[in-house]
Scaffold this active site. Structure first.
Site, PDB file in Angstrom:
ATOM      1  N   GLU A  43       0.921  -1.267   0.052  1.00 35.61           N
ATOM      2  CA  GLU A  43      -0.352  -0.003   0.001  1.00 35.61           C
ATOM      3  C   GLU A  43       1.065   1.184   0.053  1.00 35.61           C
ATOM      4  O   GLU A  43       1.798   1.301   0.823  1.00 35.61           O
ATOM      5  CB  GLU A  43      -0.790  -0.120   1.300  1.00 35.61           C
ATOM      6  CG  GLU A  43      -1.947   1.045   1.376  1.00 35.61           C
ATOM      7  CD  GLU A  43      -2.491   1.302   2.628  1.00 35.61           C
ATOM      8  OE1 GLU A  43      -3.599   2.314   2.338  1.00 35.61           O
ATOM      9  OE2 GLU A  43      -2.419   0.651   3.409  1.00 35.61           O
ATOM     10  N   GLU A  68       4.841   5.032   3.839  1.00 36.70           N
ATOM     11  CA  GLU A  68       4.180   6.066   4.391  1.00 36.70           C
ATOM     12  C   GLU A  68       5.732   7.185   4.384  1.00 36.70           C
ATOM     13  O   GLU A  68       6.517   6.750   5.181  1.00 36.70           O
ATOM     14  CB  GLU A  68       3.567   6.240   5.810  1.00 36.70           C
ATOM     15  CG  GLU A  68       3.198   7.557   6.238  1.00 36.70           C
ATOM     16  CD  GLU A  68       2.373   8.155   5.187  1.00 36.70           C
ATOM     17  OE1 GLU A  68       2.831   9.397   4.986  1.00 36.70           O
ATOM     18  OE2 GLU A  68       1.133   7.744   4.962  1.00 36.70           O
ATOM     19  N   ASP A 117      -2.669  11.556  -3.201  1.00 33.23           N
ATOM     20  CA  ASP A 117      -2.712  13.123  -3.176  1.00 33.23           C
ATOM     21  C   ASP A 117      -2.992  13.427  -4.538  1.00 33.23           C
ATOM     22  O   ASP A 117      -2.218  12.896  -5.515  1.00 33.23           O
ATOM     23  CB  ASP A 117      -1.266  13.652  -2.795  1.00 33.23           C
ATOM     24  CG  ASP A 117      -1.518  15.236  -2.574  1.00 33.23           C
ATOM     25  OD1 ASP A 117      -2.336  15.785  -3.602  1.00 33.23           O
ATOM     26  OD2 ASP A 117      -0.589  15.711  -2.175  1.00 33.23           O
ATOM     27  N   LYS A 121      -2.852  20.771  -9.403  1.00 34.57           N
ATOM     28  CA  LYS A 121      -2.171  21.641 -10.535  1.00 34.57           C
ATOM     29  C   LYS A 121      -1.575  21.157 -11.615  1.00 34.57           C
ATOM     30  O   LYS A 121      -0.917  20.289 -11.449  1.00 34.57           O
ATOM     31  CB  LYS A 121      -0.982  22.510  -9.722  1.00 34.57           C
ATOM     32  CG  LYS A 121      -1.670  23.378  -8.590  1.00 34.57           C
ATOM     33  CD  LYS A 121      -0.362  24.351  -7.871  1.00 34.57           C
ATOM     34  CE  LYS A 121      -0.982  25.126  -6.646  1.00 34.57           C
ATOM     35  NZ  LYS A 121       0.034  26.007  -6.290  1.00 34.57           N
ATOM     36  N   ASP A 153     -11.724   9.805  -3.974  1.00 34.76           N
ATOM     37  CA  ASP A 153     -12.948  10.451  -4.014  1.00 34.76           C
ATOM     38  C   ASP A 153     -12.932  11.273  -4.953  1.00 34.76           C
ATOM     39  O   ASP A 153     -13.855  12.431  -5.312  1.00 34.76           O
ATOM     40  CB  ASP A 153     -13.186  11.222  -2.538  1.00 34.76           C
ATOM     41  CG  ASP A 153     -11.991  12.133  -2.233  1.00 34.76           C
ATOM     42  OD1 ASP A 153     -11.033  11.732  -2.262  1.00 34.76           O
ATOM     43  OD2 ASP A 153     -12.362  13.238  -1.889  1.00 34.76           O
ATOM     44  N   THR A 191     -10.645   2.749   4.321  1.00 36.96           N
ATOM     45  CA  THR A 191      -9.582   3.643   5.115  1.00 36.96           C
ATOM     46  C   THR A 191     -10.327   4.729   6.063  1.00 36.96           C
ATOM     47  O   THR A 191     -11.411   4.962   6.057  1.00 36.96           O
ATOM     48  CB  THR A 191      -8.817   4.275   3.943  1.00 36.96           C
ATOM     49  OG1 THR A 191      -9.433   5.432   3.266  1.00 36.96           O
ATOM     50  CG2 THR A 191      -8.149   3.564   3.002  1.00 36.96           C
ATOM     51  N   GLU A 192      -9.341   5.403   6.604  1.00 42.27           N
ATOM     52  CA  GLU A 192      -9.852   6.292   7.589  1.00 42.27           C
ATOM     53  C   GLU A 192     -10.510   7.353   6.727  1.00 42.27           C
ATOM     54  O   GLU A 192     -11.861   7.857   7.220  1.00 42.27           O
ATOM     55  CB  GLU A 192      -8.645   7.115   8.442  1.00 42.27           C
ATOM     56  CG  GLU A 192      -7.901   6.068   9.441  1.00 42.27           C
ATOM     57  CD  GLU A 192      -6.946   5.516   8.770  1.00 42.27           C
ATOM     58  OE1 GLU A 192      -6.064   4.868   9.862  1.00 42.27           O
ATOM     59  OE2 GLU A 192      -6.522   5.384   7.752  1.00 42.27           O
ATOM     60  N   TYR A 193      -9.869   7.989   5.596  1.00 45.81           N
ATOM     61  CA  TYR A 193     -10.379   8.933   4.579  1.00 45.81           C
ATOM     62  C   TYR A 193     -11.648   8.293   4.378  1.00 45.81           C
ATOM     63  O   TYR A 193     -12.753   8.942   4.208  1.00 45.81           O
ATOM     64  CB  TYR A 193      -9.586   9.236   3.590  1.00 45.81           C
ATOM     65  CG  TYR A 193      -8.351  10.255   3.908  1.00 45.81           C
ATOM     66  CD1 TYR A 193      -8.580  11.414   4.464  1.00 45.81           C
ATOM     67  CD2 TYR A 193      -7.086   9.837   3.796  1.00 45.81           C
ATOM     68  CE1 TYR A 193      -7.741  12.474   4.702  1.00 45.81           C
ATOM     69  CE2 TYR A 193      -5.926  10.606   4.024  1.00 45.81           C
ATOM     70  CZ  TYR A 193      -6.343  12.088   4.456  1.00 45.81           C
ATOM     71  OH  TYR A 193      -5.234  12.848   4.865  1.00 45.81           O
TER      72      TYR A 193
END
Length: 212
Positions: A43, A68, A117, A121, A153, A191-193
Protein backbone atom coordinates in the site's frame (compact mmCIF):
# COMPACT_ATOMS: atom_id res chain seq x y z
CA UNK A 1 -5.92 18.35 10.73
CA UNK A 2 -2.24 19.16 10.86
CA UNK A 3 -0.27 16.64 12.89
CA UNK A 4 1.90 17.85 15.74
CA UNK A 5 5.61 17.10 15.71
CA UNK A 6 6.61 14.68 18.46
CA UNK A 7 10.21 14.66 19.64
CA UNK A 8 11.93 11.33 18.97
CA UNK A 9 9.36 9.99 16.52
CA UNK A 10 11.98 8.94 13.96
CA UNK A 11 13.96 7.15 16.67
CA UNK A 12 10.74 5.46 17.78
CA UNK A 13 10.21 4.12 14.26
CA UNK A 14 13.80 2.88 14.10
CA UNK A 15 13.23 0.75 17.19
CA UNK A 16 9.67 -0.37 16.48
CA UNK A 17 9.22 -4.06 15.68
CA UNK A 18 6.64 -3.37 12.98
CA UNK A 19 8.47 -0.50 11.25
CA UNK A 20 11.24 -0.44 8.65
CA UNK A 21 12.94 2.92 8.13
CA UNK A 22 14.46 4.01 4.82
CA UNK A 23 15.48 0.54 3.55
CA UNK A 24 16.87 2.08 0.35
CA UNK A 25 19.73 3.61 2.36
CA UNK A 26 20.81 0.18 3.61
CA UNK A 27 20.60 -1.78 0.39
CA UNK A 28 17.93 -3.93 2.06
CA UNK A 29 15.45 -5.93 0.00
CA UNK A 30 12.05 -6.04 1.64
CA UNK A 31 11.41 -9.48 0.14
CA UNK A 32 13.67 -10.75 2.95
CA UNK A 33 11.57 -9.23 5.74
CA UNK A 34 9.38 -12.35 6.08
CA UNK A 35 10.68 -15.88 6.39
CA UNK A 36 8.20 -17.25 3.86
CA UNK A 37 7.31 -17.05 0.17
CA UNK A 38 3.78 -15.71 0.58
CA UNK A 39 2.45 -13.21 -1.98
CA UNK A 40 3.41 -9.57 -1.37
CA UNK A 41 0.94 -6.68 -1.35
CA UNK A 42 2.03 -3.05 -1.03
CA UNK A 43 0.00 0.00 0.00
CA UNK A 44 1.48 3.35 -1.03
CA UNK A 45 0.45 5.96 1.53
CA UNK A 46 -0.86 3.84 4.40
CA UNK A 47 -1.80 6.75 6.67
CA UNK A 48 -2.62 5.62 10.21
CA UNK A 49 -2.79 2.02 9.03
CA UNK A 50 -6.47 1.08 9.28
CA UNK A 51 -6.67 -0.46 5.80
CA UNK A 52 -3.23 -2.07 6.14
CA UNK A 53 -3.96 -3.79 9.45
CA UNK A 54 -7.52 -4.86 8.73
CA UNK A 55 -6.57 -6.27 5.33
CA UNK A 56 -3.58 -8.11 6.84
CA UNK A 57 -5.83 -9.53 9.55
CA UNK A 58 -8.29 -10.85 6.96
CA UNK A 59 -5.54 -12.38 4.79
CA UNK A 60 -2.92 -14.11 6.98
CA UNK A 61 -1.38 -15.85 3.96
CA UNK A 62 -0.28 -12.56 2.35
CA UNK A 63 2.67 -10.33 3.32
CA UNK A 64 1.84 -6.61 3.48
CA UNK A 65 3.99 -3.49 3.37
CA UNK A 66 2.47 -0.07 4.02
CA UNK A 67 4.63 2.79 2.74
CA UNK A 68 4.32 6.20 4.37
CA UNK A 69 6.59 9.12 3.49
CA UNK A 70 5.55 11.39 6.38
CA UNK A 71 7.44 10.62 9.58
CA UNK A 72 4.60 12.16 11.60
CA UNK A 73 2.02 9.88 10.00
CA UNK A 74 4.24 6.78 10.07
CA UNK A 75 4.87 7.40 13.77
CA UNK A 76 1.14 7.55 14.50
CA UNK A 77 0.60 4.45 12.43
CA UNK A 78 3.15 2.58 14.54
CA UNK A 79 1.58 3.94 17.75
CA UNK A 80 -1.85 2.58 16.72
CA UNK A 81 -0.99 -1.09 17.21
CA UNK A 82 -3.90 -2.97 18.74
CA UNK A 83 -4.23 -6.15 20.75
CA UNK A 84 -3.59 -9.27 18.65
CA UNK A 85 -2.12 -7.13 15.87
CA UNK A 86 -1.43 -9.32 12.78
CA UNK A 87 2.20 -10.33 12.23
CA UNK A 88 2.08 -10.30 8.41
CA UNK A 89 2.67 -6.58 7.80
CA UNK A 90 5.32 -3.88 8.14
CA UNK A 91 5.11 -0.10 8.09
CA UNK A 92 7.81 1.27 5.79
CA UNK A 93 8.92 4.84 6.41
CA UNK A 94 10.01 5.81 2.91
CA UNK A 95 8.72 7.11 -0.40
CA UNK A 96 6.91 4.81 -2.82
CA UNK A 97 9.09 5.80 -5.77
CA UNK A 98 11.91 3.57 -4.46
CA UNK A 99 10.07 0.29 -5.07
CA UNK A 100 12.60 -0.91 -7.64
CA UNK A 101 15.39 -0.34 -5.11
CA UNK A 102 13.85 -2.32 -2.27
CA UNK A 103 11.96 -5.13 -4.04
CA UNK A 104 13.14 -7.82 -6.40
CA UNK A 105 11.79 -7.50 -9.96
CA UNK A 106 8.47 -9.24 -10.62
CA UNK A 107 7.90 -9.99 -6.95
CA UNK A 108 4.81 -7.98 -5.91
CA UNK A 109 1.32 -9.35 -6.48
CA UNK A 110 -0.71 -6.19 -5.79
CA UNK A 111 -0.25 -2.46 -5.21
CA UNK A 112 -2.91 -0.38 -3.45
CA UNK A 113 -3.30 3.34 -4.16
CA UNK A 114 -5.83 4.50 -1.59
CA UNK A 115 -6.85 8.17 -1.67
CA UNK A 116 -3.51 9.36 -3.01
CA UNK A 117 -2.73 13.07 -3.25
CA UNK A 118 -4.48 14.24 -6.47
CA UNK A 119 -1.88 16.96 -7.19
CA UNK A 120 -4.54 19.07 -8.95
CA UNK A 121 -2.25 21.77 -10.36
CA UNK A 122 -1.40 21.09 -14.04
CA UNK A 123 2.29 21.71 -13.31
CA UNK A 124 2.28 18.91 -10.71
CA UNK A 125 0.79 16.12 -12.83
CA UNK A 126 4.02 14.11 -12.85
CA UNK A 127 3.68 13.67 -9.08
CA UNK A 128 0.44 11.72 -9.40
CA UNK A 129 0.97 8.07 -8.49
CA UNK A 130 -0.72 6.98 -11.72
CA UNK A 131 1.49 9.09 -13.97
CA UNK A 132 3.29 7.09 -16.67
CA UNK A 133 6.60 7.33 -14.79
CA UNK A 134 5.11 5.58 -11.75
CA UNK A 135 3.35 3.01 -13.93
CA UNK A 136 6.75 2.08 -15.34
CA UNK A 137 8.01 1.48 -11.79
CA UNK A 138 5.00 -0.70 -11.01
CA UNK A 139 5.57 -2.71 -14.19
CA UNK A 140 9.06 -3.65 -13.00
CA UNK A 141 8.13 -4.84 -9.51
CA UNK A 142 4.74 -6.43 -10.19
CA UNK A 143 4.77 -10.12 -11.06
CA UNK A 144 3.05 -11.46 -14.16
CA UNK A 145 -0.67 -10.87 -13.69
CA UNK A 146 0.03 -8.36 -10.90
CA UNK A 147 -2.55 -5.69 -10.19
CA UNK A 148 -3.07 -2.10 -9.11
CA UNK A 149 -6.13 -1.38 -6.96
CA UNK A 150 -7.02 2.29 -6.63
CA UNK A 151 -9.66 4.15 -4.60
CA UNK A 152 -10.25 7.91 -4.57
CA UNK A 153 -12.95 10.48 -3.96
CA UNK A 154 -11.33 12.79 -6.53
CA UNK A 155 -13.13 12.43 -9.87
CA UNK A 156 -10.49 14.28 -11.88
CA UNK A 157 -7.70 12.05 -10.55
CA UNK A 158 -9.78 8.97 -11.28
CA UNK A 159 -10.43 9.96 -14.90
CA UNK A 160 -6.79 10.89 -15.36
CA UNK A 161 -5.72 7.52 -13.93
CA UNK A 162 -8.04 5.59 -16.22
CA UNK A 163 -6.65 7.41 -19.24
CA UNK A 164 -3.04 6.81 -18.21
CA UNK A 165 -3.60 3.12 -17.52
CA UNK A 166 -5.42 2.50 -20.80
CA UNK A 167 -2.85 4.48 -22.80
CA UNK A 168 -0.08 2.44 -21.17
CA UNK A 169 -1.71 -0.88 -22.06
CA UNK A 170 -3.02 -1.93 -18.65
CA UNK A 171 -6.10 -4.18 -18.59
CA UNK A 172 -8.95 -2.62 -16.59
CA UNK A 173 -10.43 -5.47 -14.54
CA UNK A 174 -13.12 -3.46 -12.76
CA UNK A 175 -14.22 0.16 -12.55
CA UNK A 176 -16.93 1.92 -10.56
CA UNK A 177 -17.64 5.54 -9.73
CA UNK A 178 -19.84 4.61 -6.79
CA UNK A 179 -18.12 1.82 -4.86
CA UNK A 180 -20.54 1.78 -1.94
CA UNK A 181 -23.54 1.63 -4.25
CA UNK A 182 -22.11 -1.20 -6.34
CA UNK A 183 -21.61 -4.96 -6.17
CA UNK A 184 -17.88 -4.35 -5.59
CA UNK A 185 -18.42 -3.13 -2.02
CA UNK A 186 -18.44 -6.73 -0.79
CA UNK A 187 -15.33 -7.42 1.30
CA UNK A 188 -14.25 -3.78 0.91
CA UNK A 189 -11.99 -2.55 3.73
CA UNK A 190 -12.35 1.18 4.31
CA UNK A 191 -9.52 3.59 5.05
CA UNK A 192 -9.81 6.43 7.58
CA UNK A 193 -10.44 8.90 4.74
CA UNK A 194 -12.99 6.64 3.14
CA UNK A 195 -15.05 6.36 6.32
CA UNK A 196 -15.14 10.14 6.60
CA UNK A 197 -16.06 10.68 2.95
CA UNK A 198 -18.84 8.07 3.04
CA UNK A 199 -20.31 9.74 6.14
CA UNK A 200 -20.29 13.02 4.18
CA UNK A 201 -22.22 11.37 1.34
CA UNK A 202 -19.35 11.43 -1.16
CA UNK A 203 -19.12 8.75 -3.83
CA UNK A 204 -15.96 6.67 -3.94
CA UNK A 205 -14.29 5.69 -7.22
CA UNK A 206 -12.47 2.37 -7.50
CA UNK A 207 -10.59 0.53 -10.24
CA UNK A 208 -8.43 -2.52 -10.57
CA UNK A 209 -5.95 -2.90 -13.43
CA UNK A 210 -3.65 -5.75 -14.49
CA UNK A 211 -0.04 -5.28 -15.55
CA UNK A 212 0.50 -5.39 -19.31
Amino acid sequence: MRLRYVHGQYEYLQQHEKAITEPEKRGYKLNEAFSNNNPIHVELGCGKGKFLRETALKNPGINYFGFEKSVKVAYRCAKCMFEEDPDNYFIVYSNGDILTEVFEPNSIERIYLNFSDPWPKPSHYKRRLTHRNFLEVYRKVLREGGEIHMKTDNNDLFEYSLQELKADGWEILMCTRDLHGSEFVKDNVMTEYEERFVQQGKKINKLAARRP
